[in-house]
Scaffold this motif. Sequence first.
Motif, PDB file in Angstrom:
ATOM      1  N   ALA A 251       0.852  -1.190   0.000  1.00  0.00           N
ATOM      2  CA  ALA A 251       0.000   0.000   0.000  1.00  0.00           C
ATOM      3  C   ALA A 251       0.885   1.237   0.000  1.00  0.00           C
ATOM      4  CB  ALA A 251      -0.924   0.008   1.224  1.00  0.00           C
ATOM      5  N   ASP A 252       0.281   2.374  -0.360  1.00  0.00           N
ATOM      6  CA  ASP A 252       1.020   3.639  -0.329  1.00  0.00           C
ATOM      7  C   ASP A 252       1.441   4.012   1.088  1.00  0.00           C
ATOM      8  OD1 ASP A 252       0.590   3.871  -3.067  1.00  0.00           O
ATOM      9  OD2 ASP A 252      -1.193   5.131  -2.820  1.00  0.00           O
ATOM     10  N   ALA A 253       0.643   3.556   2.060  1.00  0.00           N
ATOM     11  CA  ALA A 253       0.941   3.862   3.467  1.00  0.00           C
ATOM     12  C   ALA A 253       0.678   2.631   4.310  1.00  0.00           C
ATOM     13  CB  ALA A 253       0.095   5.030   3.952  1.00  0.00           C
ATOM     14  N   VAL A 254       1.559   2.394   5.282  1.00  0.00           N
ATOM     15  CA  VAL A 254       1.401   1.319   6.255  1.00  0.00           C
ATOM     16  C   VAL A 254       1.441   1.963   7.631  1.00  0.00           C
ATOM     17  CG1 VAL A 254       2.425  -0.744   7.283  1.00  0.00           C
ATOM     18  CG2 VAL A 254       2.436  -0.447   4.794  1.00  0.00           C
ATOM     19  N   LEU A 255       0.365   1.782   8.394  1.00  0.00           N
ATOM     20  CA  LEU A 255       0.268   2.373   9.731  1.00  0.00           C
ATOM     21  C   LEU A 255       0.327   1.277  10.784  1.00  0.00           C
ATOM     22  CD1 LEU A 255      -0.318   4.709  11.730  1.00  0.00           C
ATOM     23  CD2 LEU A 255      -2.761   4.300  11.323  1.00  0.00           C
TER      24      LEU A 255
END
Length: 420
Positions: A251-255
């Motif tokens: 994904a574009d972001a991993v939180l």
Amino acid sequence: MQNKNRPAARSAVVIGGGIVGMSSAIALLERGMACTLIDPATERRGASWGNAGHIAIEQVEPLASMRTVRSLPRRLFSRGGAVALPARDIAAWLPFSLRLLAAARPKRFDAGKAALAALLAAALPAWRRLVANAGAADLLVEDGHFIVWETPQSAAAGRAAWAATDIGAARFRDVTPAEMTQIAALTKLRPAGAIRFLGSGQVADLGELATTLDRRFTALGGVHRVQAATALEREGAGVAVRLADGTLLRADAVLVATGARAGELLAPLGLHVPLIAERGYHIRSAETTWPAEMPPLVFEDRSMIVTRFRGHVRAASIVEFSRVSRPADPRKWARLRDHVAALGLPFALPGEEWIGARPTLPDYLPAIGASTRAANLFYAFGHQHLGLTLGPVTGEAIAALIAGETPGLDLAPFDLRRFG
């Protein structure tokens, strides 16, 4: 406002389905982002769902303070208090304690208080938005809470201590005669003194909250993978998420919002995360005559809070510095039962038992921000006793950062790099 230093993400993976992770996932979906939530739990047993339901906007002063250090000896579990330092876990809590001492120095304490005050000032407005958008505004009860003392000496000392404490936007007053009568009717030990806080809140039912947020997440198009995230694997300048079944999610972001287990995921990337599992215990009873409209009651002499939820009453206490995987200590539940019995509360014993781990960092500030170790890696964890209180405002702030916006709050004090 767009943050030109960070491009906006269009997809995100959120690891962790507690109140912080779920609030963050919903905030991302509300921005039109595709979002997958990774959480292996099929039953809500974590700290987000086992707490006292108290939205504690009055807790402005970090617990990493010289006041906490000075009070520790009389608060030890071995002396009848609520703070447990198990000998078997000295390797975990001794280094943590030394870092806490450093964070308690006046300059760092003052900086921490200012940072925490800004978060807490925005906490209730964020809660109102979260439950209103989910069509469940009635889950948020803004009716304050009581603090009760059992002796004239503890009442005088306790009230003076609160008068000298920074409580942010909250305020308190002495209880009225009618309120004292209402409190006294719940216990066979007539209180020697009590105050009522105004401005704090409560979640009416944590189980209903979980169901409501799940429904909101799904309605917005979120995807829930009932899996454990086993590793963050480097891919170019970023990371991908390896699941227990072998799947690799990109994904574009991993939180990372995995609470007390965040360090396990982040350590292989070289991130220093001095978390400790600050474990709490509660007992609950569905059989009670406790008034449904009674705000939470803190019995400060016993470090115990009792909360009436819609379906049960819950007594919670204990601060046990330990490891997440340690077996529960039955003596902690026994202590809670002793308190309930001694007070004569309308609470059917023995009660259902629960234990959960509060994710706590040595300065008692959360970790919220973007990692410098991977271009798409973000984190939100370490909220100690304030996870429920700060979940929605944290979710809004980290979602703004992931979306390439400038958050409405300064997140610099919560950067993990403060630990080296």
